[in-house]
Design a protein around this motif. Structure first.
Motif, PDB file in Angstrom:
ATOM      1  N   ASP A  28     -49.862   4.674 -78.375  1.00  0.00           N
ATOM      2  CA  ASP A  28     -50.826   3.652 -78.017  1.00  0.00           C
ATOM      3  C   ASP A  28     -50.497   3.114 -76.624  1.00  0.00           C
ATOM      4  OD1 ASP A  28     -51.741   0.362 -79.373  1.00  0.00           O
ATOM      5  OD2 ASP A  28     -52.583   1.584 -77.761  1.00  0.00           O
ATOM      6  N   PHE A  29     -51.385   3.387 -75.670  1.00  0.00           N
ATOM      7  CA  PHE A  29     -51.195   2.925 -74.304  1.00  0.00           C
ATOM      8  C   PHE A  29     -52.174   1.814 -73.956  1.00  0.00           C
ATOM      9  CE2 PHE A  29     -47.924   5.669 -73.256  1.00  0.00           C
ATOM     10  CZ  PHE A  29     -48.219   6.993 -73.548  1.00  0.00           C
ATOM     11  N   SER A  30     -52.650   1.139 -74.947  1.00  0.00           N
ATOM     12  CA  SER A  30     -53.663   0.120 -74.695  1.00  0.00           C
ATOM     13  C   SER A  30     -53.125  -1.043 -73.870  1.00  0.00           C
ATOM     14  CB  SER A  30     -54.252  -0.396 -76.006  1.00  0.00           C
ATOM     15  OG  SER A  30     -53.239  -0.956 -76.813  1.00  0.00           O
ATOM     16  N   ARG A  31     -51.816  -1.199 -73.816  1.00  0.00           N
ATOM     17  CA  ARG A  31     -51.233  -2.290 -73.035  1.00  0.00           C
ATOM     18  C   ARG A  31     -50.735  -1.834 -71.667  1.00  0.00           C
ATOM     19  NH1 ARG A  31     -49.708  -6.721 -76.486  1.00  0.00           N
ATOM     20  NH2 ARG A  31     -50.164  -6.223 -78.662  1.00  0.00           N
ATOM     21  N   ARG A  32     -50.846  -0.559 -71.373  1.00  0.00           N
ATOM     22  CA  ARG A  32     -50.346  -0.043 -70.113  1.00  0.00           C
ATOM     23  C   ARG A  32     -51.474   0.035 -69.085  1.00  0.00           C
ATOM     24  NH1 ARG A  32     -46.037   3.723 -69.915  1.00  0.00           N
ATOM     25  NH2 ARG A  32     -44.735   3.573 -71.780  1.00  0.00           N
ATOM     26  N   ALA A  33     -51.078   0.015 -67.826  1.00  0.00           N
ATOM     27  CA  ALA A  33     -52.038   0.285 -66.766  1.00  0.00           C
ATOM     28  C   ALA A  33     -52.308   1.784 -66.704  1.00  0.00           C
ATOM     29  CB  ALA A  33     -51.498  -0.203 -65.429  1.00  0.00           C
ATOM     30  N   TRP A  34     -53.504   2.156 -66.357  1.00  0.00           N
ATOM     31  CA  TRP A  34     -53.924   3.541 -66.229  1.00  0.00           C
ATOM     32  C   TRP A  34     -54.456   3.777 -64.810  1.00  0.00           C
ATOM     33  CZ3 TRP A  34     -55.623   6.976 -70.620  1.00  0.00           C
ATOM     34  CH2 TRP A  34     -55.182   6.494 -71.858  1.00  0.00           C
ATOM     35  N   GLY A  35     -54.375   4.999 -64.396  1.00  0.00           N
ATOM     36  CA  GLY A  35     -54.904   5.316 -63.072  1.00  0.00           C
ATOM     37  C   GLY A  35     -55.567   6.674 -63.033  1.00  0.00           C
ATOM     38  N   ALA A  50     -57.376   2.414 -60.462  1.00  0.00           N
ATOM     39  CA  ALA A  50     -56.423   2.018 -61.489  1.00  0.00           C
ATOM     40  C   ALA A  50     -56.911   0.746 -62.154  1.00  0.00           C
ATOM     41  CB  ALA A  50     -55.028   1.810 -60.899  1.00  0.00           C
ATOM     42  N   ILE A  51     -56.453   0.553 -63.374  1.00  0.00           N
ATOM     43  CA  ILE A  51     -56.839  -0.625 -64.124  1.00  0.00           C
ATOM     44  C   ILE A  51     -55.625  -1.132 -64.881  1.00  0.00           C
ATOM     45  CG2 ILE A  51     -57.612   0.725 -66.144  1.00  0.00           C
ATOM     46  CD1 ILE A  51     -59.904  -1.345 -66.431  1.00  0.00           C
ATOM     47  N   THR A  52     -55.450  -2.437 -64.930  1.00  0.00           N
ATOM     48  CA  THR A  52     -54.302  -3.005 -65.619  1.00  0.00           C
ATOM     49  C   THR A  52     -54.493  -2.977 -67.132  1.00  0.00           C
ATOM     50  OG1 THR A  52     -55.275  -5.212 -65.395  1.00  0.00           O
ATOM     51  CG2 THR A  52     -53.728  -4.506 -63.685  1.00  0.00           C
ATOM     52  N   GLY A  53     -53.412  -3.242 -67.841  1.00  0.00           N
ATOM     53  CA  GLY A  53     -53.460  -3.213 -69.292  1.00  0.00           C
ATOM     54  C   GLY A  53     -54.461  -4.204 -69.879  1.00  0.00           C
ATOM     55  N   PRO A 102     -47.689  -2.740 -67.667  1.00  0.00           N
ATOM     56  CA  PRO A 102     -49.018  -3.206 -68.043  1.00  0.00           C
ATOM     57  C   PRO A 102     -49.815  -3.783 -66.869  1.00  0.00           C
ATOM     58  CG  PRO A 102     -47.377  -4.791 -68.735  1.00  0.00           C
ATOM     59  CD  PRO A 102     -46.628  -3.595 -68.194  1.00  0.00           C
ATOM     60  N   SER A 103     -49.104  -4.385 -65.951  1.00  0.00           N
ATOM     61  CA  SER A 103     -49.792  -4.952 -64.796  1.00  0.00           C
ATOM     62  C   SER A 103     -49.152  -4.422 -63.525  1.00  0.00           C
ATOM     63  CB  SER A 103     -49.727  -6.484 -64.817  1.00  0.00           C
ATOM     64  OG  SER A 103     -48.398  -6.918 -64.766  1.00  0.00           O
ATOM     65  N   LEU A 104     -49.911  -4.370 -62.460  1.00  0.00           N
ATOM     66  CA  LEU A 104     -49.391  -3.808 -61.230  1.00  0.00           C
ATOM     67  C   LEU A 104     -50.175  -4.305 -60.030  1.00  0.00           C
ATOM     68  CD1 LEU A 104     -50.530  -0.059 -61.198  1.00  0.00           C
ATOM     69  CD2 LEU A 104     -51.413  -1.776 -62.740  1.00  0.00           C
ATOM     70  N   SER A 105     -49.509  -4.242 -58.912  1.00  0.00           N
ATOM     71  CA  SER A 105     -50.158  -4.624 -57.674  1.00  0.00           C
ATOM     72  C   SER A 105     -50.952  -3.442 -57.137  1.00  0.00           C
ATOM     73  CB  SER A 105     -49.106  -5.030 -56.644  1.00  0.00           C
ATOM     74  OG  SER A 105     -48.309  -3.900 -56.313  1.00  0.00           O
ATOM     75  N   MET A 110     -51.273   2.557 -56.293  1.00  0.00           N
ATOM     76  CA  MET A 110     -51.509   3.718 -55.440  1.00  0.00           C
ATOM     77  C   MET A 110     -50.342   4.691 -55.406  1.00  0.00           C
ATOM     78  SD  MET A 110     -53.317   1.719 -52.278  1.00  0.00           S
ATOM     79  CE  MET A 110     -53.513   3.197 -51.300  1.00  0.00           C
ATOM     80  N   ASN A 111     -49.217   4.312 -55.988  1.00  0.00           N
ATOM     81  CA  ASN A 111     -48.013   5.134 -55.929  1.00  0.00           C
ATOM     82  C   ASN A 111     -47.941   6.038 -57.148  1.00  0.00           C
ATOM     83  OD1 ASN A 111     -45.511   6.246 -55.714  1.00  0.00           O
ATOM     84  ND2 ASN A 111     -44.406   4.326 -55.532  1.00  0.00           N
ATOM     85  N   ASP A 112     -48.184   7.314 -56.964  1.00  0.00           N
ATOM     86  CA  ASP A 112     -48.239   8.218 -58.121  1.00  0.00           C
ATOM     87  C   ASP A 112     -46.870   8.389 -58.785  1.00  0.00           C
ATOM     88  OD1 ASP A 112     -48.391  11.459 -56.396  1.00  0.00           O
ATOM     89  OD2 ASP A 112     -47.136   9.697 -56.081  1.00  0.00           O
ATOM     90  N   HIS A 113     -45.790   8.052 -58.091  1.00  0.00           N
ATOM     91  CA  HIS A 113     -44.454   8.181 -58.684  1.00  0.00           C
ATOM     92  C   HIS A 113     -44.195   7.118 -59.747  1.00  0.00           C
ATOM     93  CE1 HIS A 113     -43.316  11.309 -55.913  1.00  0.00           C
ATOM     94  NE2 HIS A 113     -43.712  10.569 -54.905  1.00  0.00           N
ATOM     95  N   GLU A 114     -45.031   6.111 -59.811  1.00  0.00           N
ATOM     96  CA  GLU A 114     -44.828   5.047 -60.792  1.00  0.00           C
ATOM     97  C   GLU A 114     -45.592   5.295 -62.091  1.00  0.00           C
ATOM     98  OE1 GLU A 114     -44.878   1.033 -59.691  1.00  0.00           O
ATOM     99  OE2 GLU A 114     -44.032   1.333 -57.687  1.00  0.00           O
TER     100      GLU A 114
END
Length: 128
Positions: A28-35, A50-53, A102-105, A110-114
């Motif tokens: 369940d990744f519903s709380r994670r940010a996706w990109g 990208a979208i935050t959790g 879950p949240s990100l700047s 924009m950083n694919d390594h994250e």
């Protein structure tokens, strides 16, 4: 084994629309940010959106801002990327990914390594 599966790619004429979806299995990744990122042959992977959790923040590359919309479906553990006014320059393999947080700047987005998990990609081709 965690899997991210993209769908919705295909061939479309310039000016047309496509909707990409990405579904996660096994976790369940519903709380994670996706990109979403995209890549063309010979070029580095490029950030798209990208979208935050919590879905309170969305980020878009300047090249797609105003044309693409990213949303998430918590019930289905998935995200959708609605693409409109497509241009030949949007032609690429599109990848979805799940971030570590879950949240990100905007910078983190924009950083694919994250991003921890990645899908196999779906081809989008826009003809002129």
């Amino acid at each position: 084994q965690v899997q991210l599966v993209e769908s919705g790619g295909g061939l479309v004429q310039a000016g047309g629309s496509l909707r990409l979806s990405c579904t996660a299995s096994e976790r369940d990744f519903s709380r994670r940010a996706w990109g979403w990122f995209r890549q063309t042959p010979g070029k580095e992977r490029e950030f798209v959106a990208a979208i935050t959790g919590s879905a309170t923040s969305t980020y878009y590359a300047d090249s797609v801002k105003g044309r693409f919309t990213l949303s998430r479906n918590y019930n289905k553990n998935m995200v959708d990327l609605q693409m409109a006014a497509l241009k030949p320059g949007d032609t690429a393999v599109y990848f979805c990914a799940v971030h570590y947080l879950p949240s990100l700047s905007n910078t983190q987005a924009m950083n694919d390594h994250e991003y921890e998990y990645w899908g196999q990609g779906t081809q989008v081709t826009v003809s002129s």
